[in-house]
Design an enzyme around this catalytic site. Structure first.
Site, PDB file in Angstrom:
ATOM      1  N   LEU A 237      38.999  39.348  32.551  1.00 11.78           N
ATOM      2  CA  LEU A 237      38.897  39.218  31.200  1.00 11.78           C
ATOM      3  C   LEU A 237      39.814  37.950  30.850  1.00 11.78           C
ATOM      4  O   LEU A 237      39.422  37.125  29.854  1.00 11.78           O
ATOM      5  CB  LEU A 237      39.509  40.413  30.262  1.00 11.78           C
ATOM      6  CG  LEU A 237      39.475  40.387  28.835  1.00 11.78           C
ATOM      7  CD1 LEU A 237      38.423  39.922  28.143  1.00 11.78           C
ATOM      8  CD2 LEU A 237      40.183  41.657  28.252  1.00 11.78           C
TER       9      LEU A 237
ATOM     10  N   THR B 267      42.494  48.105  34.614  1.00 10.13           N
ATOM     11  CA  THR B 267      42.329  47.970  36.100  1.00 10.13           C
ATOM     12  C   THR B 267      43.069  46.599  36.377  1.00 10.13           C
ATOM     13  O   THR B 267      42.680  45.394  35.663  1.00 10.13           O
ATOM     14  CB  THR B 267      41.260  48.497  36.476  1.00 10.13           C
ATOM     15  OG1 THR B 267      40.335  47.223  36.213  1.00 10.13           O
ATOM     16  CG2 THR B 267      40.827  49.867  36.189  1.00 10.13           C
TER      17      THR B 267
ATOM     18  N   THR C  34      42.714  43.863  38.869  1.00  8.82           N
ATOM     19  CA  THR C  34      41.604  42.724  38.764  1.00  8.82           C
ATOM     20  C   THR C  34      40.968  42.504  37.133  1.00  8.82           C
ATOM     21  O   THR C  34      41.014  41.145  36.791  1.00  8.82           O
ATOM     22  CB  THR C  34      40.640  42.606  39.795  1.00  8.82           C
ATOM     23  OG1 THR C  34      41.136  43.261  41.042  1.00  8.82           O
ATOM     24  CG2 THR C  34      39.830  41.740  39.747  1.00  8.82           C
ATOM     25  N   CYS C  35      40.597  43.562  36.657  1.00 12.14           N
ATOM     26  CA  CYS C  35      39.810  43.273  35.433  1.00 12.14           C
ATOM     27  C   CYS C  35      40.872  42.698  34.463  1.00 12.14           C
ATOM     28  O   CYS C  35      40.654  42.028  33.497  1.00 12.14           O
ATOM     29  CB  CYS C  35      39.344  44.407  35.011  1.00 12.14           C
ATOM     30  SG  CYS C  35      38.180  45.397  36.104  1.00 12.14           S
ATOM     31  N   HIS C  36      41.909  43.452  34.169  1.00 13.05           N
ATOM     32  CA  HIS C  36      43.191  42.983  33.152  1.00 13.05           C
ATOM     33  C   HIS C  36      43.842  41.629  33.549  1.00 13.05           C
ATOM     34  O   HIS C  36      44.051  40.971  32.570  1.00 13.05           O
ATOM     35  CB  HIS C  36      44.283  44.076  33.126  1.00 13.05           C
ATOM     36  CG  HIS C  36      45.035  44.124  32.304  1.00 13.05           C
ATOM     37  ND1 HIS C  36      44.780  44.260  30.713  1.00 13.05           N
ATOM     38  CD2 HIS C  36      46.396  43.569  32.213  1.00 13.05           C
ATOM     39  CE1 HIS C  36      45.945  44.062  30.152  1.00 13.05           C
ATOM     40  NE2 HIS C  36      46.865  43.740  30.822  1.00 13.05           N
TER      41      HIS C  36
END
Length: 169
Positions: free
Chosen positions: A63, A55, A57-59
């Site tokens: 992370l 996703t 923001t996560c990607h």
């Protein structure tokens, strides 16, 4: 349960794919058990949780920040860095390979949200057709006890990002 400083993390079995450089990039071995109490007893760990692999923001933000500052985390005596999400172990493994985490960050699946529910940190993502998910958070765990936790109130990576963790180690 609502997690706070001093809380002993739940004794749950999660899943992950062991990093194996001999496997092709698009293959995951058989998912392995990750027993939280067994793997984290006597260790200092940083656990950061994301709503979903790949996703935006996560990607793009969450992370990569941990990967970029991995050496700083290790120099602060962190034994394990763990990325947690509701995605299955195969998706977590593919995401880790796409981000080139190798064996630095353990990409751990809480597919049934057992760990997250016991912490009281689930979120309703049905509006995004994602069902129930893990809230975005980060915690420092030392010998099974939470010594610091940051839970995001919005969509950004402010209190759960690597810089916030580093300032609390």
């Amino acid at each position: 349960m609502s997690v706070e400083v001093g809380t002993v993390i739940p004794d749950i079995t999660l899943k992950y794919c062991q990093y194996d450089a001999s496997l092709p990039a698009d293959a995951c071995g058989r998912p392995q058990d990750f027993h939280t109490h067994e793997k984290l007893k006597g260790k200092k760990a940083v656990i950061f949780a994301v709503p979903g692999a790949f996703t935006p923001t996560c990607h793009n933000d969450h992370l990569p920040g941990y990967l970029k500052k991995y050496d700083q985390l290790k120099s602060n005596k962190v034994d394990l860095v763990i990325c947690l999400a509701a995605n299955d172990a195969f998706v977590m493994d593919a995401w880790g390979k796409a981000q080139k985490v190798q064996d630095k960050i353990l990409m751990v699946s809480d597919g049934n949200l057992e760990f997250t529910k016991k912490l009281g940190l689930t979120m309703d993502a049905r509006g995004f057709a994602m069902g129930e998910r893990t809230q975005r958070f980060a915690m420092i765990v030392d010998n099974l006890k939470v010594t610091w936790i940051g839970v995001e109130n919005g969509s950004g990576v402010e209190v759960s990002g690597v810089d916030s963790v580093l300032s609390n180690l």
